[in-house]
Motif scaffolding. Structure first.
Motif, PDB file in Angstrom:
ATOM      1  N   TYR A   1      27.451  41.142  34.660  1.00  0.00           N
ATOM      2  CA  TYR A   1      28.698  41.705  34.982  1.00  0.00           C
ATOM      3  C   TYR A   1      29.791  41.270  33.671  1.00  0.00           C
ATOM      4  O   TYR A   1      30.572  42.170  33.122  1.00  0.00           O
TER       5      TYR A   1
ATOM      6  N   THR B   1      31.769  44.090  31.136  1.00  0.00           N
ATOM      7  CA  THR B   1      33.237  44.242  31.243  1.00  0.00           C
ATOM      8  C   THR B   1      33.767  43.836  29.566  1.00  0.00           C
ATOM      9  O   THR B   1      34.957  43.597  29.373  1.00  0.00           O
TER      10      THR B   1
ATOM     11  N   HIS C   1      39.096  43.070  39.112  1.00  0.00           N
ATOM     12  CA  HIS C   1      38.354  42.277  38.108  1.00  0.00           C
ATOM     13  C   HIS C   1      39.064  40.875  37.679  1.00  0.00           C
ATOM     14  O   HIS C   1      38.328  40.022  37.760  1.00  0.00           O
TER      15      HIS C   1
ATOM     16  N   SER D   1      36.177  37.751  37.924  1.00  0.00           N
ATOM     17  CA  SER D   1      36.173  37.119  36.703  1.00  0.00           C
ATOM     18  C   SER D   1      36.281  35.752  36.678  1.00  0.00           C
ATOM     19  O   SER D   1      35.481  35.002  36.061  1.00  0.00           O
TER      20      SER D   1
END
Length: 196
Positions: free
Chosen positions: A107, A111, A157, A161
């Protein structure tokens, strides 16, 4: 991991074996830890032999990014089936979080700025289209789909994150409720945008 034939000798490497081993390193040690030297050691191969399958470290990292984005697309598309509008946005939001929790290092890789933008955005087609369908079915005009989808992703996000980085570990028992608030806010904003 050592790739061997049944006779105990090293098997011939191919790009699939090289990239799969790179993904294992990323999953275990992080995207930034991936080096050609470490990968060669994992494969019990010479660094020079890896260049028969990938051009360089950047090419390898690009392949990891593309494959991770493609995997996210498969999971998001599967989750989106049978859903629309606000309900669909909620489902996609939870699919994104599930992917990030299952594959935190991959992931993180997707990003980052795309190394090979053309291949990366082609791999992102399923994810982008699933999000666009949900935003469109919430009633947004076509010209508002991309900015609204980007805003929804940015909100999700931010939470995801921080979660996968361990930022929230002292309140772990409340994270589902907190994420639900973030999802509700993002979905509500998208729906309100549709009613302007």
């Amino acid at each position: 991991m050592t790739i061997e034939t049944t006779r105990g000798r090293r098997a011939r490497l191919d790009q699939e074996a090289v990239v799969s081993a790179a993904e294992e390193i990323v999953d275990r040690d992080g995207y930034d830890a991936l080096t050609m030297t470490l990968l060669a050691a994992e494969l019990d191969a010479r660094v020079s032999s890896l260049y028969n399958h990938v051009a360089n470290l950047e090419d390898l990292r690009a392949l990891v990014q593309v494959r991770a984005m493609r995997l996210l697309g498969v999971e998001v598309r599967r989750a989106a089936m049978g859903h629309a509008g606000a309900d669909g946005l909620r489902v996609l939001s939870h699919a994104l979080r599930a992917f990030a929790r299952a594959h935190p290092q991959r992931y993180a890789a997707i990003t980052r700025p795309a190394i090979d933008p053309e291949a990366f955005f082609a791999a992102a087609a399923d994810t982008i289209e699933a999000l666009a369908v949900m935003v469109r079915s919430a009633g947004l005009p076509e010209e508002r789909i991309i900015p609204t989808g980007m805003a929804v992703f940015a909100a999700l996000h931010g939470f995801v994150s921080l979660e996968v980085a361990g930022y929230f570990e002292t309140v772990d028992d409340q994270l589902d409720d907190v994420y639900e608030l973030v999802v509700r806010g993002a979905v509500t904003a998208a729906v309100l945008e549709a009613t302007k």
